[in-house]
Scaffold this active site. Structure first.
Site, PDB file in Angstrom:
ATOM      1  CB  ILE A   1      -1.958  -6.991  37.775  1.00 23.42           C
ATOM      2  CG1 ILE A   1      -1.304  -7.218  36.406  1.00 23.42           C
ATOM      3  CG2 ILE A   1      -3.417  -6.655  37.671  1.00 23.42           C
ATOM      4  CD1 ILE A   1      -1.840  -8.443  35.697  1.00 23.42           C
TER       5      ILE A   1
ATOM      6  CD  GLN B   1       6.381  -1.658  40.080  1.00 24.35           C
ATOM      7  OE1 GLN B   1       6.236  -1.574  41.295  1.00 24.35           O
ATOM      8  NE2 GLN B   1       6.656  -0.633  39.339  1.00 24.35           N
ATOM      9  N   GLY B   2       7.729  -6.776  38.617  1.00 22.38           N
ATOM     10  CA  GLY B   2       8.808  -7.733  38.826  1.00 22.38           C
ATOM     11  C   GLY B   2      10.133  -7.028  38.701  1.00 22.38           C
ATOM     12  CB  ALA B   3      13.571  -8.226  39.043  1.00 21.39           C
ATOM     13  CB  SER B   4      12.522  -7.965  34.034  1.00 18.52           C
ATOM     14  OG  SER B   4      11.405  -8.794  34.171  1.00 18.52           O
ATOM     15  N   GLY B   5      10.249  -5.625  35.065  1.00 21.31           N
ATOM     16  CA  GLY B   5       9.288  -4.658  34.556  1.00 21.31           C
ATOM     17  C   GLY B   5       7.967  -4.655  35.291  1.00 21.31           C
ATOM     18  CB  THR B   6       5.172  -2.296  35.339  1.00 17.15           C
ATOM     19  OG1 THR B   6       5.455  -1.731  34.073  1.00 17.15           O
ATOM     20  CG2 THR B   6       5.749  -1.461  36.434  1.00 17.15           C
TER      21      THR B   6
ATOM     22  CE  LYS C   1       8.248  -9.672  33.044  1.00 15.48           C
ATOM     23  NZ  LYS C   1       8.583 -11.055  33.423  1.00 15.48           N
TER      24      LYS C   1
ATOM     25  CG  ASP D   1      13.303 -18.680  39.072  1.00 18.46           C
ATOM     26  OD1 ASP D   1      13.585 -19.184  40.180  1.00 18.46           O
ATOM     27  OD2 ASP D   1      13.046 -17.467  38.931  1.00 18.46           O
TER      28      ASP D   1
HETATM   29  P1  ATP Z   1      10.363 -11.524  39.271  1.00 20.45           P
HETATM   30  O1  ATP Z   1      10.981 -10.477  40.080  1.00 20.45           O
HETATM   31  O2  ATP Z   1       9.331 -12.331  40.026  1.00 20.45           O
HETATM   32  O3  ATP Z   1      11.297 -12.394  38.545  1.00 20.45           O
HETATM   33  P2  ATP Z   1       9.542 -10.550  36.696  1.00 20.45           P
HETATM   34  O4  ATP Z   1      10.085  -9.200  36.355  1.00 20.45           O
HETATM   35  O5  ATP Z   1      10.092 -11.717  36.001  1.00 20.45           O
HETATM   36  O6  ATP Z   1       9.505 -10.742  38.231  1.00 20.45           O
HETATM   37  P3  ATP Z   1       6.913 -11.588  36.429  1.00 20.45           P
HETATM   38  O7  ATP Z   1       7.141 -12.547  37.524  1.00 20.45           O
HETATM   39  O8  ATP Z   1       6.765 -12.148  35.055  1.00 20.45           O
HETATM   40  O9  ATP Z   1       7.995 -10.475  36.426  1.00 20.45           O
HETATM   41  O10 ATP Z   1       5.625 -10.687  36.741  1.00 20.45           O
HETATM   42  C1  ATP Z   1       5.501  -9.901  37.901  1.00 20.45           C
HETATM   43  C2  ATP Z   1       4.126 -10.124  38.532  1.00 20.45           C
HETATM   44  O11 ATP Z   1       3.085  -9.720  37.643  1.00 20.45           O
HETATM   45  C3  ATP Z   1       3.838 -11.577  38.854  1.00 20.45           C
HETATM   46  O12 ATP Z   1       4.286 -11.897  40.135  1.00 20.45           O
HETATM   47  C4  ATP Z   1       2.318 -11.659  38.748  1.00 20.45           C
HETATM   48  O13 ATP Z   1       1.724 -11.264  39.966  1.00 20.45           O
HETATM   49  C5  ATP Z   1       1.975 -10.612  37.719  1.00 20.45           C
HETATM   50  N1  ATP Z   1       1.800 -11.239  36.418  1.00 20.45           N
HETATM   51  C6  ATP Z   1       2.749 -11.504  35.504  1.00 20.45           C
HETATM   52  N2  ATP Z   1       2.256 -12.082  34.417  1.00 20.45           N
HETATM   53  C7  ATP Z   1       0.932 -12.208  34.635  1.00 20.45           C
HETATM   54  C8  ATP Z   1      -0.157 -12.748  33.867  1.00 20.45           C
HETATM   55  N3  ATP Z   1       0.037 -13.256  32.649  1.00 20.45           N
HETATM   56  N4  ATP Z   1      -1.380 -12.715  34.405  1.00 20.45           N
HETATM   57  C9  ATP Z   1      -1.572 -12.198  35.637  1.00 20.45           C
HETATM   58  N5  ATP Z   1      -0.622 -11.679  36.409  1.00 20.45           N
HETATM   59  C10 ATP Z   1       0.640 -11.671  35.915  1.00 20.45           C
END
Ligand code: ATP
Ligand code: MG
Length: 520
Positions: free
Chosen positions: A247, A249-254, A270, A365
């Site tokens: 659902i 993908q962020g900078a730190s993981g999927t 995550k 943030d």
């Molecule tokens: P970023 O690059 O935004 O800092 P990140 O690696 O910190 O990313 P998150 O922002 O925690 O990752 O999560 C990435 C994506 O996954 C989010 O933008 C969101 O769409 C989805 N996501 C994360 N946690 C949840 C959750 N608990 N429920 C639903 N979707 C989620």
């Protein structure tokens, strides 16, 4: 939870923004920027990575590039500036007068902007002022009529491996489509150069010795693993959770949805490959803060595991509650919120902030991307990867952390700051809820940072159309003077919040945003 909308009692659709911001922003190229990249529509997150099964050749690490830049206050010229910086500055629309007014701000901004732009990474390490002096040198730099040397030390970041191809299934999945946001709305992290990485200064006074011993030592990978082992649950999460579709993908993981096979509850998982974390301490932060700070307005931590993949690389798995309504960004970019809805969201976020701040945690943030919504209209704060825990010994911070457009002036100017930075960012997020985007989003990002540093409170478009209580609420969040900025508890009793509609009023917005973003 009944999450689907029953067509019969469907209220009138909320007003959509005439031009969706995601398109407006993505289609509008920034003038003369070095590295504006096109993002695929499939997901903001598809631009980020998480492949574990490829061999990645990394660039050299652990070297520092120290740039000496001089500034002549008489001529207003910088000397010894790298060509790239000079070019950026030329196109930044920061006038000569502005440069003369605050040359150190210009250099700080150039330093961190070039690093983050090159790497397109959430994590960006650059140092500005700390390597030369504290903020007091600003004034001396301007008043002394000589060429002063300023050191900006940039630590390189590992490049991200290429994106995995997006499968058609991923694009068609039912969960909320992730709306593309411009690269420049990504979070960045800059930190002062660790003392240990610099040649030890000659300790000619107790002051510098004290300074050195006060600096936290960078944790080694082994120490980080040890620490994580002490926090996570032992065992294989694959036995307990049935992982379904991806659902996010962020900078730190999927992030995947999964089902807890014992309770049948939906959760979000995550997965963060340790190897790919440029700053591993931050993921410890992420789980510790989530685990220790449970609150109805914070995405709830469920569990965490250390998992080894086939190639014996470690991944940290964080299991958390699944929020099925997408992010607040989807709503602000696609729909028009009324004051009652904005007040409701603001109150929920303030409740999370009051709780965190009482526990001496700064989120650092706050922005619509980090607010997740439930289909019942619940509003929850997430992404604790950047937060800071204050302590009696360290009750202020100074690293430049967050996402530029939402950063408080005291962060941009690298002063010491505290929990009030989250309140400023909330004010900026309130502007997102009005306008669909934060101030200066269409400006060259460099200039935007300069404008935050020098203008302070942003001008609010069509301010007179807002109710007086809302205007006052914004003023209390966006006070440049930190002592005049209200804290979370005080804001919770602000009369604006009395306009709050029930959280269920957000449900039509979530549906409308989802519909709008599905349209081609
Ligand atoms: P970023 O690059 O935004 O800092 P990140 O690696 O910190 O990313 P998150 O922002 O925690 O990752 O999560 C990435 C994506 O996954 C989010 O933008 C969101 O769409 C989805 N996501 C994360 N946690 C949840 C959750 N608990 N429920 C639903 N979707 C989620
Ligand atoms: Mg995030």
């Amino acid at each position: 939870m009944s999450s689907e909308f029953n067509g019969e009692d469907k209220p009138p659709a909320p007003p959509l923004r005439l031009t969706s911001n995601k398109n407006a922003v993505d289609l509008k190229p920034l003038p003369k920027e070095p590295d504006e990249r096109k993002k695929s529509k499939s997901s903001k997150n598809s631009a980020k990575i998480k492949v574990n099964d490829r061999t990645i050749i990394s660039s050299p690490q652990d070297f520092h590039h120290v740039i000496h830049v001089g500034f002549n206050a008489e001529t207003g010229e910088f000397t010894g500036m790298p060509n790239e910086w000079a070019r950026l500055l030329k196109h930044s629309e920061i006038s000569k007068e502005q440069q003369l007014k605050n040359p150190q701000a210009v250099l700080d901004i150039l330093g961190f902007y070039t690093a983050s732009n090159k790497e397109g990474n959430k994590y960006m390490y650059s140092t500005g002022k700390e390597s030369v002096s504290n903020s007091s040198s600003n004034s001396s730099m301007v008043t002394e009529k000589s060429t002063n040397h300023i050191e900006v030390d940039i630590e390189p970041i590992k490049p991200e491996p290429p994106n995995p191809p997006c499968t058609p299934e991923e694009v068609e999945l039912p969960p909320p489509p992730v709306i593309s946001r411009p690269e420049k709305t990504k979070s960045i992290y800059t930190k002062p150069l660790e003392e240990e990485k610099k040649p030890a200064p000659k300790a000619n006074g107790s002051e510098s010795v004290k300074k050195q011993t006060n600096k936290k030592k960078k944790m080694s990978d082994e120490e980080i693993l040890q620490k994580l082992r002490g926090i996570v649950t032992i065992g294989d999460p694959n036995r307990k959770y049935n992982k379904l579709e991806k659902i996010g993908q962020g900078a730190s993981g999927t992030v995947h949805i999964a089902i807890d096979t014992t309770t049948n509850r939906e959760v979000a998982i995550k997965q963060m490959p340790l190897q790919q974390q440029p700053k591993k301490e931050l993921i410890i932060n992420e789980i510790v803060v989530m685990k220790e700070n449970k609150n109805a307005n914070i995405v709830n931590f469920v569990d965490s595991y250390l998992v080894t993949d086939e190639t014996s690389n470690y991944e940290l798995w964080v299991i958390m509650e699944y929020l099925n309504g997408g992010s607040l960004t989807d709503v602000v970019t696609e729909t028009c919120m009324d004051e009652g809805q904005i007040a409701a969201v603001s109150r929920e976020v303030l409740q999370a902030l009051e709780f965190l701040h009482e526990n001496k945690v700064i989120h650092r943030d706050i922005k619509s991307d980090n607010i997740l919504l439930g289909m019942d209209g619940s509003v929850k704060l997430t992404d604790f990867g950047f937060c800071a825990q204050l302590s009696p010994e360290q009750n202020k911070r100074c690293t430049m952390v967050g996402t530029p457009y939402w950063m408080a002036p005291e962060v941009v100017t690298r002063k010491q700051y505290d929990t009030k930075v989250d309140i400023w960012s909330l004010g900026i997020m309130a502007i997102e809820m009005i306008d669909g985007e934060p101030p200066y989003l269409n400006e060259n990002p460099l200039r935007a940072l300069y404008l935050i540093a020098t203008n302070g409170k942003p001008e609010i478009k069509e301010r007179s159309k807002l109710s007086p209580v809302f205007q006052d609420f914004l003023d209390k969040c966006l006070a440049v003077n930190v002592s005049e900025r209200w804290n979370a508890s005080r804001l919770l009793s602000h009369p604006f919040l009395r306009l709050a509609k029930p959280l269920s009023s957000l449900i039509p917005l979530i549906h409308a945003a989802r519909e709008a973003s599905r349209k081609p």
